[in-house]
Design a protein around this motif. Sequence first.
Motif, mmCIF file in Angstrom:
data_model
loop_
_atom_site.group_PDB
_atom_site.id
_atom_site.type_symbol
_atom_site.label_atom_id
_atom_site.label_comp_id
_atom_site.label_asym_id
_atom_site.label_seq_id
_atom_site.Cartn_x
_atom_site.Cartn_y
_atom_site.Cartn_z
ATOM 1 N N SER A 1 -18.634 60.988 -45.698
ATOM 2 C CA SER A 1 -19.340 59.967 -46.473
ATOM 3 C C SER A 1 -19.498 58.680 -45.667
ATOM 4 N N LEU A 2 -18.509 58.380 -44.823
ATOM 5 C CA LEU A 2 -18.553 57.157 -44.017
ATOM 6 C C LEU A 2 -19.744 57.171 -43.057
ATOM 7 N N ARG A 3 -20.159 58.367 -42.646
ATOM 8 C CA ARG A 3 -21.291 58.476 -41.721
ATOM 9 C C ARG A 3 -22.582 57.927 -42.310
ATOM 10 N N PHE A 4 -22.634 57.851 -43.625
ATOM 11 C CA PHE A 4 -23.861 57.393 -44.283
ATOM 12 C C PHE A 4 -23.641 56.075 -45.033
ATOM 13 N N CYS A 5 -22.653 55.316 -44.604
ATOM 14 C CA CYS A 5 -22.426 53.978 -45.142
ATOM 15 C C CYS A 5 -23.113 52.955 -44.248
ATOM 16 N N TYR A 6 -23.893 52.071 -44.871
ATOM 17 C CA TYR A 6 -24.624 51.062 -44.101
ATOM 18 C C TYR A 6 -24.319 49.643 -44.573
ATOM 19 N N THR A 7 -23.570 49.531 -45.650
ATOM 20 C CA THR A 7 -23.196 48.222 -46.163
ATOM 21 C C THR A 7 -21.733 48.262 -46.595
ATOM 22 N N LEU A 8 -21.155 47.092 -46.773
ATOM 23 C CA LEU A 8 -19.776 47.040 -47.268
ATOM 24 C C LEU A 8 -19.683 47.610 -48.674
ATOM 25 N N TYR B 1 -15.490 52.987 -36.295
ATOM 26 C CA TYR B 1 -16.114 52.116 -35.296
ATOM 27 C C TYR B 1 -17.637 52.117 -35.460
ATOM 28 N N ARG B 2 -18.218 53.305 -35.657
ATOM 29 C CA ARG B 2 -19.667 53.396 -35.820
ATOM 30 C C ARG B 2 -20.134 52.658 -37.075
ATOM 31 N N PHE B 3 -19.359 52.787 -38.143
ATOM 32 C CA PHE B 3 -19.705 52.075 -39.369
ATOM 33 C C PHE B 3 -19.695 50.573 -39.142
ATOM 34 N N ARG B 4 -18.676 50.071 -38.449
ATOM 35 C CA ARG B 4 -18.596 48.640 -38.183
ATOM 36 C C ARG B 4 -19.790 48.176 -37.352
ATOM 37 N N LYS B 5 -20.166 48.961 -36.345
ATOM 38 C CA LYS B 5 -21.298 48.585 -35.500
ATOM 39 C C LYS B 5 -22.600 48.609 -36.288
ATOM 40 N N GLN C 1 -22.739 45.539 -38.443
ATOM 41 C CA GLN C 1 -22.980 44.365 -37.598
ATOM 42 C C GLN C 1 -24.441 44.283 -37.174
ATOM 43 N N THR C 2 -25.024 45.444 -36.837
ATOM 44 C CA THR C 2 -26.434 45.466 -36.418
ATOM 45 C C THR C 2 -27.342 45.038 -37.548
ATOM 46 N N ILE C 3 -27.112 45.612 -38.728
ATOM 47 C CA ILE C 3 -27.945 45.274 -39.886
ATOM 48 C C ILE C 3 -27.774 43.806 -40.258
ATOM 49 N N ALA C 4 -26.547 43.312 -40.206
ATOM 50 C CA ALA C 4 -26.305 41.900 -40.512
ATOM 51 C C ALA C 4 -26.999 40.997 -39.491
ATOM 52 N N SER C 5 -26.986 41.427 -38.214
ATOM 53 C CA SER C 5 -27.658 40.632 -37.180
ATOM 54 C C SER C 5 -29.156 40.595 -37.396
ATOM 55 N N ALA D 1 -39.058 47.109 -43.061
ATOM 56 C CA ALA D 1 -39.474 48.313 -42.339
ATOM 57 C C ALA D 1 -38.596 48.545 -41.114
ATOM 58 N N ALA D 2 -38.236 47.459 -40.418
ATOM 59 C CA ALA D 2 -37.383 47.581 -39.238
ATOM 60 C C ALA D 2 -35.992 48.089 -39.613
ATOM 61 N N LEU D 3 -35.471 47.620 -40.732
ATOM 62 C CA LEU D 3 -34.153 48.087 -41.180
ATOM 63 C C LEU D 3 -34.177 49.575 -41.489
#
Length: 464
Positions: free
Chosen positions: A86-93, A203-207, A210-214, A287-289
């Motif tokens: 499930s973590l593989r498909f998490c994109y937000t907190l 680690y991938r989830f955190r990155k 971070q990318t989406i937040a950036s 669209a970029a997200l």
Amino acid sequence: MLKQRKRWFEVLVYAISTIGFIAVSYFLILQITKEIKIIPFCLLEFSVLMFFLIASSSIIKAVTKAMEEKVLKKEETKYLQLFIDSLRFCYTLEDFYEIIQRILEQKADCSVLYMDSEKEYVLYNSPNRITNDKDVLRTLMNNFPATWPDGFDFVGDKLGITSRYKKARGFVISHEKFHFFVLCRYTRFFDTGIYNTLVEEFYRFRKRTQTIASLSEIAGLSKEWEQLAETQRLFLPEVMPDTKRLKIAAYFRPLVNVSGDYYTALPIDEHKTLLMLGDVSGKGLPAALIMGLVMNTVKIIEDKEDLIGIVRAIDKAIKGMKLQDKYTVLFISVVDTQKMTIRYVNASMSDPLIVTRAPDGYTIKPLSSNCGVVGIIDIDDIRIDEQRLFRDDLILFASDGVSEVMNDEGVELGDTDLYTETIKNSAAKQPQEFIDDIVNLIFDYKGNNKLHDDITMMVTKVVS
């Protein structure tokens, strides 16, 4: 769940023991004669009672131990694996907290604490006594400071690091001064081989977050679109893979700095390659997200031959972002140069085609749509189609920004014989040369008119 099983088993064993004791006592009473005195009889009854108590206790201890081994080693590790999946498909907190509650807390009976150790700020804690205890929090902060190295460690009874895995009360994953504590009385039953996978996915989830937040921060605050575009281009392949019997080239020209178009080519094995190109609805940051979300989803899926599974994962990920009216059309395929086939799902892309040599010249075979748009409506059935490939076949994927270019009369390029003939005439060339011809055609055809959409192409040629 395990507690209930153990409790019911104990009740059952003691009930059987009680019945057994009563039966034996009744039998002994029937054997009593007048010569037997009451004291020897009482001693005999006491011995029988002790026998049943000791036997019951031994049976309960042995069976519950075996039950723990069977249930916890399999089922508890299963829940940890479910959390990883499930973590593989998490994109937000919010996504992250939801799977903590649903899997780690409710199913695995764990207590969780997630904190920014540098700021000494708790981001999430389970609603129970352990993770709400100020002494526990203070101990964890003292024992695992912000300087703690990245990785994972086992947490002991005194809430410090322990090397005794069988005595562990939980574990902690550290990444860039963020600490993720999972406290569980059954930590010793988790399969140790699963921790490295969990660390990698965390680690991938955190990155990802971070990318989406950036992206959001850059677009919403500084408007530095060029920086945003550079971040987005990291999702696209820098160079196309060098495969044994395929030559691949691509062209990407966003209308503005950011784009909803995307493409990728991922080798699966010596003979199979995944090829994908798609277009997200709308323009700008949303669209970029979604574009980045799609690319990341495809990248992390292990079975890249499961085209239906990939499309459903993309659909779920986009819907999970809850961005209004956002969806994607896409073409995703696996080219097999051993079987000489292309298996594909075309989710409403209008322009994918195969250009193949025939006795009277080149012919065009469209790769027709067999699936609806992805990410906004329910997808019932997804069909996989297959086409035969031949040596020197050329496969063209293009976003609608190519075919919808207009001339001064308002006629779209894709509706002209000029477009078709250019494709046929350039089909014998190498992929990059073919792309150059189409790009030149686009800019010649539009004249002084402005482009109105992103232009993205990927061209693949089957070689001997």
